[in-house]
Design a protein around this motif. Structure first.
Motif, short mmCIF file in Angstrom:
data_model
loop_
_atom_site.label_atom_id
_atom_site.label_comp_id
_atom_site.label_asym_id
_atom_site.label_seq_id
_atom_site.Cartn_x
_atom_site.Cartn_y
_atom_site.Cartn_z
N VAL A 127 34.01 48.53 31.42
CA VAL A 127 32.55 48.34 31.46
C VAL A 127 31.91 49.48 32.25
O VAL A 127 30.89 50.04 31.83
N SER A 128 32.50 49.83 33.40
CA SER A 128 31.92 50.89 34.23
C SER A 128 31.94 52.23 33.53
O SER A 128 31.09 53.09 33.77
N MET A 129 32.90 52.44 32.63
CA MET A 129 33.02 53.69 31.90
C MET A 129 32.18 53.69 30.61
O MET A 129 32.14 54.69 29.90
N HIS A 130 31.52 52.56 30.32
CA HIS A 130 30.77 52.42 29.07
C HIS A 130 31.68 52.73 27.87
O HIS A 130 31.32 53.47 26.96
N ILE A 131 32.85 52.08 27.90
CA ILE A 131 33.86 52.37 26.88
C ILE A 131 33.37 52.01 25.49
O ILE A 131 33.78 52.61 24.49
N ASP A 132 32.44 51.03 25.39
CA ASP A 132 31.94 50.63 24.08
C ASP A 132 31.20 51.78 23.40
O ASP A 132 31.39 52.05 22.21
N LEU A 145 41.01 45.79 34.24
CA LEU A 145 40.85 46.69 33.10
C LEU A 145 39.48 46.50 32.45
O LEU A 145 38.82 47.47 32.07
N VAL A 146 39.05 45.25 32.35
CA VAL A 146 37.74 44.97 31.75
C VAL A 146 36.63 45.58 32.59
O VAL A 146 35.71 46.23 32.06
N LEU A 147 36.69 45.42 33.92
CA LEU A 147 35.67 45.98 34.79
C LEU A 147 35.63 47.50 34.71
O LEU A 147 34.56 48.11 34.70
N ARG A 148 36.82 48.12 34.64
CA ARG A 148 36.87 49.57 34.53
C ARG A 148 36.28 50.04 33.20
O ARG A 148 35.54 51.04 33.15
N GLY A 162 52.78 38.86 33.04
CA GLY A 162 51.64 38.24 33.71
C GLY A 162 50.72 39.27 34.33
O GLY A 162 49.50 39.18 34.23
N ASP A 163 51.31 40.31 34.98
CA ASP A 163 50.50 41.36 35.58
C ASP A 163 49.73 42.14 34.52
O ASP A 163 48.56 42.47 34.70
N MET A 164 50.41 42.44 33.41
CA MET A 164 49.77 43.21 32.35
C MET A 164 48.60 42.45 31.74
O MET A 164 47.50 42.98 31.60
N LEU A 165 48.83 41.16 31.41
CA LEU A 165 47.76 40.38 30.81
C LEU A 165 46.65 40.09 31.80
O LEU A 165 45.48 39.99 31.43
N SER A 166 47.01 39.96 33.09
CA SER A 166 45.99 39.71 34.11
C SER A 166 45.01 40.86 34.20
O SER A 166 43.83 40.66 34.51
N SER A 167 45.47 42.09 33.94
CA SER A 167 44.57 43.23 34.00
C SER A 167 43.53 43.17 32.90
O SER A 167 42.46 43.78 32.99
N ILE A 168 43.82 42.41 31.83
CA ILE A 168 42.91 42.30 30.70
C ILE A 168 42.12 41.00 30.76
O ILE A 168 40.91 40.98 30.52
N THR A 169 42.79 39.89 31.09
CA THR A 169 42.16 38.57 30.99
C THR A 169 41.81 37.95 32.33
O THR A 169 41.12 36.93 32.36
N GLY A 170 42.30 38.51 33.45
CA GLY A 170 42.14 37.86 34.74
C GLY A 170 43.42 37.14 35.11
O GLY A 170 44.38 37.08 34.34
N SER A 171 43.43 36.55 36.30
CA SER A 171 44.67 35.97 36.84
C SER A 171 45.16 34.76 36.08
O SER A 171 46.31 34.36 36.21
N CYS A 172 44.30 34.15 35.25
CA CYS A 172 44.74 32.95 34.53
C CYS A 172 45.89 33.25 33.59
O CYS A 172 46.64 32.35 33.21
N ALA A 173 46.06 34.50 33.18
CA ALA A 173 47.12 34.85 32.23
C ALA A 173 48.50 34.58 32.81
O ALA A 173 49.47 34.45 32.07
N ARG A 174 48.63 34.51 34.13
CA ARG A 174 49.93 34.26 34.74
C ARG A 174 50.48 32.89 34.35
O ARG A 174 51.67 32.64 34.49
N HIS A 175 49.62 32.01 33.88
CA HIS A 175 50.05 30.66 33.57
C HIS A 175 50.59 30.53 32.14
O HIS A 175 50.95 29.45 31.71
N TYR A 176 50.63 31.64 31.39
CA TYR A 176 51.07 31.58 30.00
C TYR A 176 52.28 32.47 29.79
O TYR A 176 52.49 33.44 30.48
#
Length: 291
Positions: free
Chosen positions: A222-227, A217-220, A260-274
């Motif tokens: 950035v590519s869309m210049h969402i800011d 989600l973060v990469l997408r 875990g899948d939802m948070l991973s789309s935002i934070t990366g795969s590390c979110a699966r551990h929380y």
């Protein structure tokens, strides 16, 4: 297919929460406001640790909250000579605040662990977060309140924290930063008058570039210049923690969607551990749209 659909719905809920989220209860530029619970009152004092609240003002007028935490043991609190241990400043990550260091048990929370090791623990909260106190002139509804980025966090917020703690303790600081807390540390340490007051720094999940980001989600975004899109729409505050948005995310996590899948789309795969509820509790979810 169902998982992708649910993930898409979650992303939409986040977007709508940003656009139409409830206003946060904060200092309102000099107007009367209801007393809010403090970090000391909510998390630290109930755990049996002495805690004091401080408010400091940056050069550009923001009012920041600082907490000072000591060990529950008086012998560790003041040492053999009746003095506090070395000061350490804890700096939280993006979309978080100072409570991030105290969410687990005393044996698992770095803020409590450092206090029990005899350190004089200071907890930083940058502008716009829950435990800071607004601005001397601007309401949180004023777009000028949100007109800043991580450079101001480094050169104003962190600099003021370090100068204040140094003036109180008359001792060089240890710094512990996480994520956003590391990038503002890198920037602040370029200033000779700041770095001379720092003994050492431990930087957790350090960040200075986004080249290695893996969150889809973060990469997408950035590519869309969402800011730029968000600022063009006149949105200056990102509030992911509106009441209905948080309830929706929690309900999704409790049903068919993998949190875990939802948070991973935002934070990366590390979110699966929380655990999902802990993640939602720990995130302050309010920030400047430019960050």
């Amino acid at each position: 297919m169902a998982r992708r659909l649910l993930a898409a719905l979650a992303a939409i809920s986040i977007t709508v929460s940003v656009l139409f989220g409830d206003s946060v209860d904060c200092f309102d530029g000099g107007g009367k406001s209801e007393p809010q619970p403090t970090l000391c009152d909510e998390l630290i004092l109930p755990a049996g640790y002495p805690c004091s609240e401080y408010m400091i003002q940056t050069k550009d007028g923001f009012l920041l909250g600082l907490q000072r935490v000591s060990s529950s043991s008086s012998s560790l609190r003041f040492g053999h000579a009746g003095e506090r241990g070395p000061p350490v400043l804890l700096l939280h990550g993006l979309f978080m605040a100072g409570d991030a260091w105290f969410l687990n048990t005393p044996e698992q929370s770095l803020g409590f662990i450092l206090a029990d090791q005899g350190f004089d623990v200071w907890v930083g909260n940058v502008r716009g977060t829950r435990w800071s106190h607004g601005h001397r002139s601007y309401s949180v509804k004023n777009k000028k309140f949100w007109d800043w980025s991580w450079q101001e966090l480094a050169l104003y917020d962190m600099a003021e924290m370090i100068n204040y703690i140094y003036s109180v303790t008359n001792s060089k600081l240890f710094i512990v930063g996480h994520s956003q807390g590391t990038i503002i540390s890198f920037a602040a340490f370029t200033q000779p008058d700041i770095v001379e007051k720092v003994e050492a720094a431990a930087l957790l999940s350090p960040i200075s570039y986004l080249d290695h980001a893996t969150a889809p989600l973060v990469l997408r975004m950035v590519s869309m210049h969402i800011d730029q899109m968000v600022l063009t729409m006149g949105i200056h505050q990102l509030n992911f923690k509106s009441e209905w948005g948080t309830n929706l995310l929690v309900s999704l996590c409790d049903t068919r969607l993998s949190c875990g899948d939802m948070l991973s789309s935002i934070t990366g795969s590390c979110a699966r551990h929380y655990l999902c509820p802990l993640c939602l509790k720990g995130f302050d979810f309010i920030s400047d749209a430019r960050l």
